[in-house]
Design an enzyme around this catalytic site. Structure first.
Site, mmCIF file in Angstrom:
data_model
loop_
_atom_site.group_PDB
_atom_site.id
_atom_site.type_symbol
_atom_site.label_atom_id
_atom_site.label_comp_id
_atom_site.label_asym_id
_atom_site.label_seq_id
_atom_site.Cartn_x
_atom_site.Cartn_y
_atom_site.Cartn_z
ATOM 1 C CG ASP A 288 11.956 17.350 41.083
ATOM 2 O OD1 ASP A 288 12.660 16.375 41.678
ATOM 3 O OD2 ASP A 288 11.507 17.974 41.578
ATOM 4 C CB CYS B 147 10.598 15.631 44.119
ATOM 5 S SG CYS B 147 9.273 15.482 45.628
ATOM 6 C CB THR C 39 10.396 16.825 50.120
ATOM 7 O OG1 THR C 39 9.371 17.104 49.328
ATOM 8 C CG2 THR C 39 11.458 17.719 50.591
HETATM 9 C C1 RB5 Z 1 12.955 21.100 43.920
HETATM 10 O O1 RB5 Z 1 13.831 22.010 44.246
HETATM 11 C C2 RB5 Z 1 11.863 20.643 45.053
HETATM 12 O O2 RB5 Z 1 11.255 21.672 45.500
HETATM 13 C C3 RB5 Z 1 11.351 19.449 44.467
HETATM 14 O O3 RB5 Z 1 12.149 18.407 44.067
HETATM 15 C C4 RB5 Z 1 10.144 18.767 45.562
HETATM 16 O O4 RB5 Z 1 10.967 18.615 46.892
HETATM 17 C C5 RB5 Z 1 8.990 19.683 45.984
HETATM 18 O O5 RB5 Z 1 8.263 19.021 46.684
#
Ligand code: RB5
Length: 142
Positions: A7, A64, A66
């Protein structure tokens, strides 16, 4: 073939991972996202996991912020064993013991240098094929 997905929170790190895979000559299919514009991580986790469960790809890497949202989504798919790794020991162990087929990482939790070492460790470690590990993995699917 490796399936890749990220993402916006993992977009920058994914560019580094792709450059590294290119250098190693490892083939991949990139399921997006294709910019740092805000989007929803389950879209990409689902695309990558579908490519694996349908046999188009053998392994996946999901990034992503985390790695956690990606792993939560990925582990809802039957046959997907996704592990969030932020150290090389975990990357080695989850391949050797859990036969993990998806590596999840967080751009906000690991630096690019470590992330590439984790990636190499994950991709280069075979499953142990030991009976006790096979039994435990089968129990996950029960
Ligand atoms: C996006 O802000 C964040 O929530 C996503 O990248 C991820 O860390 C979700 O687990």
């Amino acid at each position: 073939m490796l399936a890749l997905g990220c993402d916006h929170g993992g977009y920058g790190l994914m560019q580094e991972v792709k450059a590294h895979l290119d250098k190693r000559g490892i083939e991949y299919r990139d399921f997006g996202t294709y910019s740092a514009e805000s989007t929803d991580y389950p879209i990409y986790a689902k695309k990558v996991c579908t490519a694996i469960t349908e046999g188009e790809c053998e392994f996946g890497i999901l990034i992503c912020g985390t790695g956690i949202g990606m792993s939560m989504t990925a582990n809802k798919f039957k046959g997907i064993r996704a592990a969030v790794c932020s150290d090389c020991f975990s990357a080695q162990a989850t391949r050797s013991h859990n036969n993990a087929n998806v590596l999840c990482m967080g751009e906000r939790t690991v630096g690019p240098g470590l992330a590439l070492l984790i990636t190499d460790t994950f991709l280069d470690t075979p499953f142990s094929e030991e009976e006790r590990h096979k039994r435990r993995i089968a129990m996950i699917e029960d």
